[in-house]
Design an enzyme around this catalytic site. Structure first.
Site, mmCIF file in Angstrom:
data_model
loop_
_atom_site.group_PDB
_atom_site.id
_atom_site.type_symbol
_atom_site.label_atom_id
_atom_site.label_comp_id
_atom_site.label_asym_id
_atom_site.label_seq_id
_atom_site.Cartn_x
_atom_site.Cartn_y
_atom_site.Cartn_z
ATOM 1 N N GLU A 136 12.242 30.846 26.856
ATOM 2 C CA GLU A 136 11.086 31.605 26.395
ATOM 3 C C GLU A 136 10.615 32.607 27.447
ATOM 4 O O GLU A 136 10.713 32.366 28.644
ATOM 5 C CB GLU A 136 9.957 30.641 26.016
ATOM 6 C CG GLU A 136 10.330 29.857 24.768
ATOM 7 C CD GLU A 136 9.241 28.937 24.240
ATOM 8 O OE1 GLU A 136 9.097 28.873 23.026
ATOM 9 O OE2 GLU A 136 8.558 28.286 25.048
ATOM 10 N N CYS A 148 6.128 37.159 31.933
ATOM 11 C CA CYS A 148 6.453 35.887 32.577
ATOM 12 C C CYS A 148 7.844 35.471 32.100
ATOM 13 O O CYS A 148 8.047 35.255 30.901
ATOM 14 C CB CYS A 148 5.400 34.854 32.171
ATOM 15 S SG CYS A 148 5.724 33.212 32.811
ATOM 16 N N CYS A 153 14.639 22.528 33.556
ATOM 17 C CA CYS A 153 14.351 22.510 34.985
ATOM 18 C C CYS A 153 14.751 21.152 35.541
ATOM 19 O O CYS A 153 14.580 20.123 34.883
ATOM 20 C CB CYS A 153 12.864 22.744 35.236
ATOM 21 S SG CYS A 153 12.456 22.938 36.989
ATOM 22 N N CYS A 162 8.695 17.823 37.622
ATOM 23 C CA CYS A 162 7.276 17.723 37.985
ATOM 24 C C CYS A 162 6.560 16.979 36.857
ATOM 25 O O CYS A 162 6.814 17.233 35.676
ATOM 26 C CB CYS A 162 6.667 19.101 38.197
ATOM 27 S SG CYS A 162 7.423 19.999 39.572
ATOM 28 N N CYS A 217 4.609 18.941 33.825
ATOM 29 C CA CYS A 217 5.178 20.159 33.236
ATOM 30 C C CYS A 217 6.107 19.807 32.084
ATOM 31 O O CYS A 217 7.002 18.977 32.233
ATOM 32 C CB CYS A 217 5.947 20.936 34.307
ATOM 33 S SG CYS A 217 6.712 22.436 33.682
ATOM 34 N N CYS A 276 0.821 28.309 30.546
ATOM 35 C CA CYS A 276 1.579 27.725 31.660
ATOM 36 C C CYS A 276 1.992 26.302 31.331
ATOM 37 O O CYS A 276 1.181 25.500 30.892
ATOM 38 C CB CYS A 276 0.733 27.626 32.921
ATOM 39 S SG CYS A 276 0.031 29.142 33.448
HETATM 40 N N1 SAH Z 1 9.351 26.163 39.121
HETATM 41 C C1 SAH Z 1 8.480 27.247 39.486
HETATM 42 C C2 SAH Z 1 8.255 28.180 38.330
HETATM 43 C C3 SAH Z 1 7.503 27.583 37.161
HETATM 44 S S1 SAH Z 1 5.965 28.303 37.264
HETATM 45 C C4 SAH Z 1 7.196 26.689 40.058
HETATM 46 O O1 SAH Z 1 7.030 25.473 40.059
HETATM 47 O O2 SAH Z 1 6.382 27.452 40.568
HETATM 48 C C5 SAH Z 1 4.991 27.572 36.188
HETATM 49 C C6 SAH Z 1 3.601 27.395 36.765
HETATM 50 O O3 SAH Z 1 2.850 26.689 35.788
HETATM 51 C C7 SAH Z 1 3.614 26.520 37.994
HETATM 52 O O4 SAH Z 1 2.612 26.815 38.909
HETATM 53 C C8 SAH Z 1 3.400 25.166 37.379
HETATM 54 O O5 SAH Z 1 2.973 24.266 38.322
HETATM 55 C C9 SAH Z 1 2.384 25.476 36.318
HETATM 56 N N2 SAH Z 1 2.333 24.468 35.258
HETATM 57 C C10 SAH Z 1 3.333 23.692 34.825
HETATM 58 N N3 SAH Z 1 2.921 22.879 33.838
HETATM 59 C C11 SAH Z 1 1.615 23.147 33.647
HETATM 60 C C12 SAH Z 1 0.649 22.675 32.729
HETATM 61 N N4 SAH Z 1 0.941 21.754 31.833
HETATM 62 N N5 SAH Z 1 -0.584 23.207 32.787
HETATM 63 C C13 SAH Z 1 -0.864 24.185 33.682
HETATM 64 N N6 SAH Z 1 0.012 24.684 34.553
HETATM 65 C C14 SAH Z 1 1.244 24.165 34.539
#
Ligand code: SAH
Length: 364
Positions: free
Chosen positions: A96, A109, A116, A120, A123, A343
């Site tokens: 996406e 974005c 991935c 985490c 996420c 995000c």
């Molecule tokens: N792997 C990279 C790129 C992904 S960025 C990284 O970790 O930075 C995606 C951003 O959204 C990151 O800052 C991540 O921590 C945040 N994110 C992921 N899941 C989220 C959620 N459920 N709610 C808010 N932010 C989230």
């Protein structure tokens, strides 16, 4: 029997790669500049339309090369103007891409991997497991397709002013394909974005932060989410390998000697997990040592999520503490919620090779 050499997808090559390609087929390297302008300035994908190349070269390119983009499977528009594309890739997976229009800028974005590998805990992309790295053409192709779909102009200006590698995947775990794509975004013959308008976001791949610094001039965002190792390990398992101290040192090296360079730290606020005022005070101490700004992101829920969003009062209190401590902090406005474009909500279609998604589905 002679076999035809595989065709080269020209979108996989940055300027240097294209020059080498033209030399390898006995052509002058300046052909690279002409082709880049057709691709990235004019959005042309047919060799036959590249009129300054000469007929015989165009015919040779038809045989030796392709210009192959991901396929738009779906385009959704949010009430707030956010646009999300689902892009189909060879092999049946999909990623996406999201466009977020604001008054003074338009941010695209984009994704770097199908799924991935980092897992985490907050996420949804992580919960789906990992399939594969995107190619350079699939990374830059997201910018190409979005620019094409949005039209290059908006109110007389370019629709896309900024690109952030904050979609699906960990960009610094796909460095080989990422670097040429970033160079195309930055190059005058490519999209010509200024360095602070292209941001790579990482969960903290320390050695690759140094590689990035030495390879291409772009902005860096770091997904921090916790000021202490115990908590960060729970949220970002990669922290076991690269603890906060090493990560902050890498950030300091990244900004050193660079004019006006600052790191964006992302901190997703989860109710009762990492939003305690004590964490805000620890964050102040930690981030004072790096030229930076702090981006507080209210947690976005998704089906099966273990966490919930901090209350607006907790978010405000957290923000006040860090600001009083001297940090520059903003709270990210959630955009595109009605189309699941916020995000951590990007899911695409991941053919999981880690079997993690099996456990994920079982827990839903
Ligand atoms: N792997 C990279 C790129 C992904 S960025 C990284 O970790 O930075 C995606 C951003 O959204 C990151 O800052 C991540 O921590 C945040 N994110 C992921 N899941 C989220 C959620 N459920 N709610 C808010 N932010 C989230």
């Amino acid at each position: 029997m002679t076999t035809m050499p595989a065709q080269v997808n020209l979108l996989d090559l940055d300027e240097e790669g294209l020059r080498a390609f033209f030399e390898s087929i006995g052509e002058k390297p300046f052909r690279a500049s002409q082709v880049m302008k057709w691709l990235y300035h004019h959005g042309v994908t047919e060799f036959s339309a590249m009129t300054d190349l000469g007929k015989s070269l165009r015919e040779r390119l038809q045989l030796l090369a392709t210009i192959t983009l991901p396929k738009i499977l779906k385009e959704q528009r949010s009430e707030d103007g956010t646009v999300k594309w689902l892009l189909g890739l060879p092999g049946g997976s999909a990623v996406e891409t999201v466009f977020i229009p604001e008054a003074k800028r338009g941010t695209l974005c984009i994704s770097s991997q199908v799924g991935c590998a980092l897992n985490c805990s907050f996420c949804s992309t992580g919960a789906q497991g990992f399939s594969r790295n995107l190619d350079t053409s699939e990374i830059i192709g997201q910018v190409f397709l979005a620019a094409q779909s949005l039209g290059h102009e908006r109110n007389g200006k370019r629709a896309i002013t900024n690109v952030v590698m904050m979609g699906m995947g960990e960009p610094l775990l796909n460095f080989a394909a990422l670097a040429p794509a970033l160079k195309i975004m930055r190059a005058d013959l490519g999209y010509g974005f200024a360095s602070r308008r292209v941001t790579v976001s990482t969960a903290g791949m320390v050695p690759m932060i140094d590689r990035l610094r030495d390879t291409v001039d772009v902005a860096l965002a770091v997904s921090l989410h916790a000021p202490i190792d115990d908590l960060r390990v729970e949220l970002v398992p990669l922290n076991k390998k690269y603890p906060i101290k090493d990560l902050i040192a890498a950030c300091q090296r990244y900004v050193a000697g660079r004019n006006k360079c600052q790191i964006t730290f992302e901190y997703t606020l989860m109710g009762g997990i990492n939003d305690d005022p004590a964490y805000a005070r620890q964050l102040v101490k930690l981030l004072r040592t790096v030229p930076s700004k702090l981006n507080l992101i209210p947690f976005n829920p998704y089906p099966g999520a273990r966490y919930s969003c901090s209350s607006p009062e907790r978010i405000e209190a957290f923000k006040q503490i860090v600001m009083r401590g001297g940090l520059i902090a903003t709270v990210r406005k959630t955009r595109g919620e009605d189309i699941d474009a916020a995000c951590g909500q990007l899911v695409g279609k991941v053919i999981d090779r880690t079997r993690r998604s099996v456990a994920h589905r079982a827990s839903l």
